[in-house]
Enzyme design. Sequence first.
Site, PDB file in Angstrom:
ATOM      1  CB  CYS A 140       6.137  -3.848  15.782  1.00  0.00           C
ATOM      2  SG  CYS A 140       8.111  -3.298  15.383  1.00  0.00           S
ATOM      3  CB  CYS A 178       2.810   7.269   3.435  1.00  0.00           C
ATOM      4  SG  CYS A 178       3.433   5.933   4.905  1.00  0.00           S
ATOM      5  CB  CYS A 238       3.175  -2.670  13.413  1.00  0.00           C
ATOM      6  SG  CYS A 238       3.281  -2.357  11.560  1.00  0.00           S
ATOM      7  CB  SER A 276       9.628   3.095  15.130  1.00  0.00           C
ATOM      8  OG  SER A 276       9.234   3.836  13.908  1.00  0.00           O
ATOM      9  CG  LEU A 277      12.640   5.478  21.674  1.00  0.00           C
ATOM     10  CD1 LEU A 277      13.841   4.327  21.577  1.00  0.00           C
ATOM     11  CD2 LEU A 277      13.097   6.674  22.163  1.00  0.00           C
ATOM     12  CB  CYS A 299       1.586   1.148   9.127  1.00  0.00           C
ATOM     13  SG  CYS A 299       2.770  -0.096   8.717  1.00  0.00           S
ATOM     14  CB  CYS A 336       7.413  -5.658   8.345  1.00  0.00           C
ATOM     15  SG  CYS A 336       8.757  -4.975   9.204  1.00  0.00           S
ATOM     16  CD  GLU A 385      -1.839  -1.028   3.426  1.00  0.00           C
ATOM     17  OE1 GLU A 385      -2.473  -1.713   3.529  1.00  0.00           O
ATOM     18  OE2 GLU A 385      -1.522  -0.128   4.041  1.00  0.00           O
ATOM     19  N   GLY A 400       6.552  -2.398   5.809  1.00  0.00           N
ATOM     20  CA  GLY A 400       8.222  -2.706   5.705  1.00  0.00           C
ATOM     21  C   GLY A 400       9.161  -2.055   6.579  1.00  0.00           C
ATOM     22  CD  GLU A 401      13.144  -1.036   9.578  1.00  0.00           C
ATOM     23  OE1 GLU A 401      12.557  -0.442  10.051  1.00  0.00           O
ATOM     24  OE2 GLU A 401      14.448  -0.239   9.366  1.00  0.00           O
ATOM     25  CB  SER A 420      10.106   5.771   9.255  1.00  0.00           C
ATOM     26  OG  SER A 420       9.809   5.417  10.729  1.00  0.00           O
TER      27      SER A 420
HETATM   28  N1  SAH Z   1       9.396  -0.108   9.659  1.00  0.00           N
HETATM   29  C1  SAH Z   1       9.422   1.346   9.985  1.00  0.00           C
HETATM   30  C2  SAH Z   1       8.752   2.276   8.959  1.00  0.00           C
HETATM   31  C3  SAH Z   1       7.134   1.543   8.586  1.00  0.00           C
HETATM   32  S1  SAH Z   1       6.198   1.925  10.188  1.00  0.00           S
HETATM   33  C4  SAH Z   1       9.346   1.772  11.325  1.00  0.00           C
HETATM   34  O1  SAH Z   1       9.033   0.868  12.093  1.00  0.00           O
HETATM   35  O2  SAH Z   1       9.980   2.686  11.554  1.00  0.00           O
HETATM   36  C5  SAH Z   1       5.863   3.768   9.912  1.00  0.00           C
HETATM   37  C6  SAH Z   1       5.735   4.166  11.546  1.00  0.00           C
HETATM   38  O3  SAH Z   1       4.110   3.734  11.953  1.00  0.00           O
HETATM   39  C7  SAH Z   1       6.534   3.524  12.700  1.00  0.00           C
HETATM   40  O4  SAH Z   1       6.880   4.825  13.304  1.00  0.00           O
HETATM   41  C8  SAH Z   1       5.879   2.474  13.174  1.00  0.00           C
HETATM   42  O5  SAH Z   1       6.136   2.184  14.599  1.00  0.00           O
HETATM   43  C9  SAH Z   1       4.188   3.479  13.321  1.00  0.00           C
HETATM   44  N2  SAH Z   1       3.203   2.422  13.526  1.00  0.00           N
HETATM   45  C10 SAH Z   1       2.956   1.126  13.048  1.00  0.00           C
HETATM   46  N3  SAH Z   1       1.901   0.655  13.617  1.00  0.00           N
HETATM   47  C11 SAH Z   1       1.109   1.690  14.035  1.00  0.00           C
HETATM   48  C12 SAH Z   1      -0.053   1.828  14.599  1.00  0.00           C
HETATM   49  N4  SAH Z   1      -1.002   0.825  14.742  1.00  0.00           N
HETATM   50  N5  SAH Z   1      -0.297   3.034  15.200  1.00  0.00           N
HETATM   51  C13 SAH Z   1       0.510   3.967  14.942  1.00  0.00           C
HETATM   52  N6  SAH Z   1       1.800   3.899  14.823  1.00  0.00           N
HETATM   53  C14 SAH Z   1       2.168   2.732  14.146  1.00  0.00           C
HETATM   54 FE1  SF4 Z   2       7.759  -3.491  10.600  1.00  0.00          FE
HETATM   55 FE2  SF4 Z   2       7.858  -0.869  11.312  1.00  0.00          FE
HETATM   56 FE3  SF4 Z   2       5.507  -2.253  11.333  1.00  0.00          FE
HETATM   57 FE4  SF4 Z   2       7.619  -2.621  13.247  1.00  0.00          FE
HETATM   58  S1  SF4 Z   2       6.358  -1.063  12.946  1.00  0.00           S
HETATM   59  S2  SF4 Z   2       6.458  -4.254  12.099  1.00  0.00           S
HETATM   60  S3  SF4 Z   2       9.389  -2.411  11.786  1.00  0.00           S
HETATM   61  S4  SF4 Z   2       6.647  -1.851   9.540  1.00  0.00           S
END
Ligand code: SAH
Ligand code: SF4
Length: 351
Positions: free
Chosen positions: A122, A111, A125, A223-224, A342, A118, A98, A168-169, A200
Site C-alpha cells: 500500500c 497494537c 503505508c 482497510s477500505l 504503522c 509487508c 514494532e 504486516g498483513e 485488520s
Molecule cells: N495490514 C493490515 C493491518 C496493518 S495496517 C491492514 O492493512 O489492515 C493497520 C491500519 O493502518 C490499516 O487500516 C492501514 O490501512 C492503516 N494505515 C497504514 N498506513 C497508514 C498511514 N500512513 N496513515 C493512516 N493509516 C494507515
Molecule cells: Fe501491509 Fe496493511 Fe501497510 Fe497495506 S496498510 S502495506 S496491508 S501493513
Amino acid sequence: MTALPETKPLIYDLDLDQLTGLVQSWGEPAYRAKQIWQGIYCQLWGSAREFTPLPAGLRAKMANELRFTGLNASTVLKSSDGQTVKTLFLLPDGRAIEAVLMRYEHRQTLCISSQAGCAMGCSFCATGQMGFKRHLTSGEIVEQVLYYARMLKQEGKAVTNIVLMGMGEPFHNYENTLAAIDRLNHPDGFNLGARRFTISTVGLVPMIRKFAAEKRQINLAISLHASDDQLRSSMMPVNNRYPVAELIQACREYVDATGRRLTFEWALIQGVNDTPEQARALAALLKGMLCHVNVIPLNPTHKFAGTGSTRQRAEAFRAELDSAGIPCTVRMRRGIDIQAGCGQLATEHGK
Ligand code: SAH
Ligand code: SF4
C-alpha cells in the site's frame, strides 16, 4: 552436543499440547506442562529461573532446552503524555518489528505486528514501503503481548484489547496469527476473551471467507480507504486482485454468516478520499450492512505525497456518512510524536 541458542524452540511457539508432549519427553508428568503454562501466561514469568515452585532440575532443563526471549526491545519511546509507548523489537535474524501500547481511561490496548514488513505494498503505508521481510511465528506475535503485559503488571494493570494493526498483513500470515490469538485466549492461561481481539485486513477475500466459516468471536476490520476501483487500486495494489465489488460481497457474506458487525478503516487523505461525494459513495456501498466506519487522518510517511485531512474535513466526512445512516467515528492518531504510525519506527531503524 549443546544446541545453539537460536535453534532452541521459543517457548511461546508451543501450544499447551505441544508443551505437554515436550515435558513428557523429558520424563516429567503432564501436570508440569500446565504449571509451566500458568507460569508463562498467568504469572508472566519470562525466564526459567523465575519458575521457583518447580524442581531445580526441571528449571535447568527448561533453560537448556527452550528460549524465553525471541524479541529484544531495542528502542522504547514514550509519547509526551506518557500514555502511548512504542517499542522496536529486534528478532534473532536482525529483522525489526514494532508494537504499541495505548492507555485509555479504562482500557490498555496493544497494537501488534504479524509480519516483519509487508508484501501488500500500500502506497501510503510505511510498512508497505519497506516490502516483505518475513512472517512472524505465533510465538513472536504472542511475545509482543507478554512484553507489555509484564510492563502493565508492575502498575497493577493488564492488557484489555489487542489489535493486529501493527506491521504486516495478518491474513497473509493466517495460521500463525490465529494460533497466537488462540494461545492468548486460552482459558487456563492468558485468558483474554476473543471479543477483545481485532484483526485488520487489507482485504484478502479468500481469507475473509475462511475466517467467516470459522465463526469466531474475534472482531474483523477491513482497510477500505476508497470505494471505487481506480482510486483504491492506485493506493492498494491488492485491489487489482480483489476489487471493491468482490471485497464488499465477501464482507456481506461475513456479516450474514457470523451476525457480527464489521469495521471499515478509512485513512483520510486531504483532497484525495475525503470529499462529501466520496462519503456518499461509501455510504451507498455499505448500505444495509451491519458495520461501522473508522476514519482517521492519514499519518504522513516519507514515500507518499499525501497529507492527512484536517479535523474539520474529517468531521464533515463523518457527518455525511451519519446522515446516510452509516455509523462512523473519527479517530485522531495517537503517538505521532513517537512515530507510532504503522512501520515508521522500523523504517528509521532500517536506514
Ligand atoms: N495490514 C493490515 C493491518 C496493518 S495496517 C491492514 O492493512 O489492515 C493497520 C491500519 O493502518 C490499516 O487500516 C492501514 O490501512 C492503516 N494505515 C497504514 N498506513 C497508514 C498511514 N500512513 N496513515 C493512516 N493509516 C494507515
Ligand atoms: Fe501491509 Fe496493511 Fe501497510 Fe497495506 S496498510 S502495506 S496491508 S501493513
